[in-house]
Scaffold this active site. Structure first.
Site, short mmCIF file in Angstrom:
data_model
loop_
_atom_site.label_atom_id
_atom_site.label_comp_id
_atom_site.label_asym_id
_atom_site.label_seq_id
_atom_site.Cartn_x
_atom_site.Cartn_y
_atom_site.Cartn_z
N GLU A 99 55.73 60.97 3.78
CA GLU A 99 54.53 60.95 2.30
C GLU A 99 54.41 62.49 1.43
O GLU A 99 54.62 63.39 2.13
CB GLU A 99 53.46 60.34 2.60
CG GLU A 99 53.16 58.72 3.42
CD GLU A 99 52.18 58.43 4.01
OE1 GLU A 99 51.58 57.02 3.78
OE2 GLU A 99 51.60 59.35 4.21
N CYS A 112 52.17 68.09 -2.63
CA CYS A 112 51.55 68.10 -1.17
C CYS A 112 53.11 67.49 -0.49
O CYS A 112 52.97 66.43 -0.85
CB CYS A 112 50.33 68.21 -0.46
SG CYS A 112 50.45 67.56 1.06
N CYS A 119 56.16 65.53 13.77
CA CYS A 119 55.71 67.03 13.88
C CYS A 119 54.98 67.30 15.41
O CYS A 119 54.60 66.02 16.11
CB CYS A 119 53.87 67.14 13.54
SG CYS A 119 53.48 68.82 13.37
N CYS A 123 48.02 68.49 16.42
CA CYS A 123 46.78 69.05 16.58
C CYS A 123 45.96 67.52 16.64
O CYS A 123 46.42 66.22 16.25
CB CYS A 123 46.64 69.24 15.34
SG CYS A 123 47.39 70.84 14.71
N CYS A 126 44.95 65.50 13.45
CA CYS A 126 46.13 65.28 12.51
C CYS A 126 46.84 63.83 12.85
O CYS A 126 47.40 63.32 14.32
CB CYS A 126 46.88 66.22 11.99
SG CYS A 126 47.98 65.95 11.00
N GLU A 165 55.51 70.54 11.20
CA GLU A 165 54.88 72.35 10.86
C GLU A 165 55.98 72.48 9.50
O GLU A 165 57.43 73.00 10.25
CB GLU A 165 54.91 72.75 12.25
CG GLU A 165 55.23 74.08 11.71
CD GLU A 165 53.54 74.68 11.29
OE1 GLU A 165 54.77 76.03 10.48
OE2 GLU A 165 52.93 74.91 11.38
N SER A 196 51.37 75.84 4.25
CA SER A 196 50.41 76.67 5.61
C SER A 196 51.13 75.78 6.49
O SER A 196 51.95 75.23 7.33
CB SER A 196 49.47 74.84 5.02
OG SER A 196 48.62 74.60 6.43
N SER A 218 46.53 77.85 9.48
CA SER A 218 45.07 77.29 9.83
C SER A 218 44.81 76.74 11.53
O SER A 218 45.16 77.68 12.33
CB SER A 218 46.13 75.35 10.42
OG SER A 218 47.07 74.76 9.20
N ILE A 219 43.51 77.63 11.16
CA ILE A 219 42.47 78.47 12.53
C ILE A 219 41.53 76.88 12.26
O ILE A 219 41.57 76.88 14.19
CB ILE A 219 41.75 78.82 11.53
CG1 ILE A 219 41.31 79.92 13.40
CG2 ILE A 219 40.66 78.75 10.45
CD1 ILE A 219 40.48 81.06 12.48
N HIS A 220 40.90 76.60 11.99
CA HIS A 220 39.70 75.59 12.82
C HIS A 220 38.49 76.32 14.32
O HIS A 220 37.73 75.19 14.20
CB HIS A 220 40.58 74.62 12.84
CG HIS A 220 41.74 73.66 11.92
ND1 HIS A 220 41.01 73.85 10.48
CD2 HIS A 220 43.12 73.42 12.16
CE1 HIS A 220 42.29 73.57 10.03
NE2 HIS A 220 43.23 73.47 11.26
N HIS A 294 38.76 64.20 7.88
CA HIS A 294 38.39 62.71 7.61
C HIS A 294 38.78 62.21 9.10
O HIS A 294 39.97 62.56 9.57
CB HIS A 294 39.61 62.70 6.75
CG HIS A 294 39.43 63.53 5.42
ND1 HIS A 294 40.19 64.68 5.16
CD2 HIS A 294 38.62 63.09 4.49
CE1 HIS A 294 39.48 64.84 3.60
NE2 HIS A 294 38.67 64.58 3.42
N CYS A 337 43.77 65.13 3.62
CA CYS A 337 44.07 66.12 4.83
C CYS A 337 43.78 65.65 5.61
O CYS A 337 42.89 65.08 6.32
CB CYS A 337 42.75 67.55 4.64
SG CYS A 337 43.27 68.57 5.77
#
Length: 348
Positions: A99, A112, A119, A123, A126, A165, A196, A218-220, A294, A337
């Protein structure tokens, strides 16, 4: 890796560098300068067939057609959000799908793009990671996402933040960036491109050394054990090691460093997290992008509310950080996201 030949064995021209096009031309008995002409047709004029390359002789076009194709193909499905965001579904090899999201914003059109089918990083928050890993995209498939959408001629910014990734597919991702920024290609400014990553070590080194594009990490979560619960890749690529490497990188020019932080209410937005972020990013010239979570199916993670989100932003700013809250776009079509999964539209 996705195969870059069709059923007739023809290779894609899309994704080839100027040097590769020169070797191709010389190998086929064509003049060396034809490489620049081919690059111009593909990357500037955005043609779809070799026969459109009218400043090449008919004989040379026939030679190219025997072994090559441009590599452009249309999306399988398009959905549009009430906020103007559009999500494109592209079918790649082996009946797999990726996508691409187009985000309009006044005088900006940001696209994007995806770099993998699925992937490996898995995560927790995701959707892409939930479908597993099914292959790397070739540079031609990455670039096709830009060239074959309705807004191809209006693009101002590109973000490698879609499915996959990017630095787990470093070769093809960097190959796809070259035609975007080089003078023989689209000649975009590198500051209009952002990649990213979770911090894949070898890929990060190459990206820093071989491109001048922006970087988003990406830290989060700033605490290693808590980050590992959200992002299993913390084991292989610890965030503290990644930040130490970034401290040695040159971000004094136009290249920008940012950290992406999905905010989970009560989970990673406490005073302790603020303090830890302040210490971790001390003396690192960067921007922290806060992102609303989300929800995705079967994952029990708490969303934040606007009050907590704003309080967390102000708390980080008091620690000396430069902070923004990213606007959510396309949530109603699962384009926001963490929501990309290439499921919608397959059967339509």
């Amino acid at each position: 890796m996705m195969e870059d030949k069709d059923k007739m064995g023809k290779e894609c021209l899309l994704g080839k560098t100027l040097e590769e096009l020169r070797e191709l031309c010389l190998g086929m008995g064509m003049p060396k300068f034809a490489a620049k002409q081919i690059a111009d047709w593909i990357y500037v004029k955005h043609i779809t067939t070799i026969d459109e390359m009218t400043n090449l002789s008919k004989a040379n076009r026939d030679k190219l057609n025997e072994r090559y194709r441009v590599g452009r193909y249309a999306p399988s499905y398009v959905s549009k959000s009430k906020d103007g965001t559009k999500k494109y579904l592209f079918k790649v090899e082996d009946d797999r799908y990726v996508e691409t999201v187009m985000i309009p914003d006044r005088d900006r059109v940001t696209v994007c793009i995806s770099s993998q089918v699925g992937c490996k990083m898995n995560c927790l928050f995701c959707m892409t990671g939930k479908q597993g890993f099914h292959g790397n995209l070739k540079a031609s498939d990455i670039l096709n996402q830009l060239f074959s959408i309705d807004e191809a001629e209006e693009i101002t910014n590109i973000v490698y933040m879609g499915m996959g990734e990017p630095l787990d597919n470093t070769d093809e991702v960097i190959r796809s960036i070259k035609p975007l920024v080089e003078e023989w290609g689209m000649a975009m400014s590198p500051k209009r491109i952002t990649l990213s990553t979770i911090g894949v070590r070898d890929g990060l080194e190459r990206y820093l050394n071989e491109t001048s594009c922006h970087l988003a990490i990406s830290i989060h979560n700033p605490f290693p054990d808590e980050r590992k619960a959200l992002m299993p890749s913390e084991t292989a690529f610890p965030i503290e090691e990644t930040i130490e490497r970034l401290k040695a990188a040159d971000f004094t020019g136009q290249r920008r460093l940012s950290f992406e932080y999905i905010v989970f209410g009560g989970l990673n937005d406490t005073e302790e997290h603020m303090r830890r972020m302040g210490r971790l990013l001390q003396d690192v010239p960067c921007l922290v992008n806060l992102i609303r979570y989300h929800r995705i199916p079967n994952i029990d993670l708490p969303s934040t509310n606007e009050e907590r989100l704003e309080r967390f932003k102000l708390g980080l700013e008091r620690k000396g950080l430069n902070v923004t809250i990213r606007q959510s776009r396309g949530q109603d079509i699962e384009a926001a996201c963490g929501m990309l999964s290439a499921q919608e539209g397959r059967d339509k």
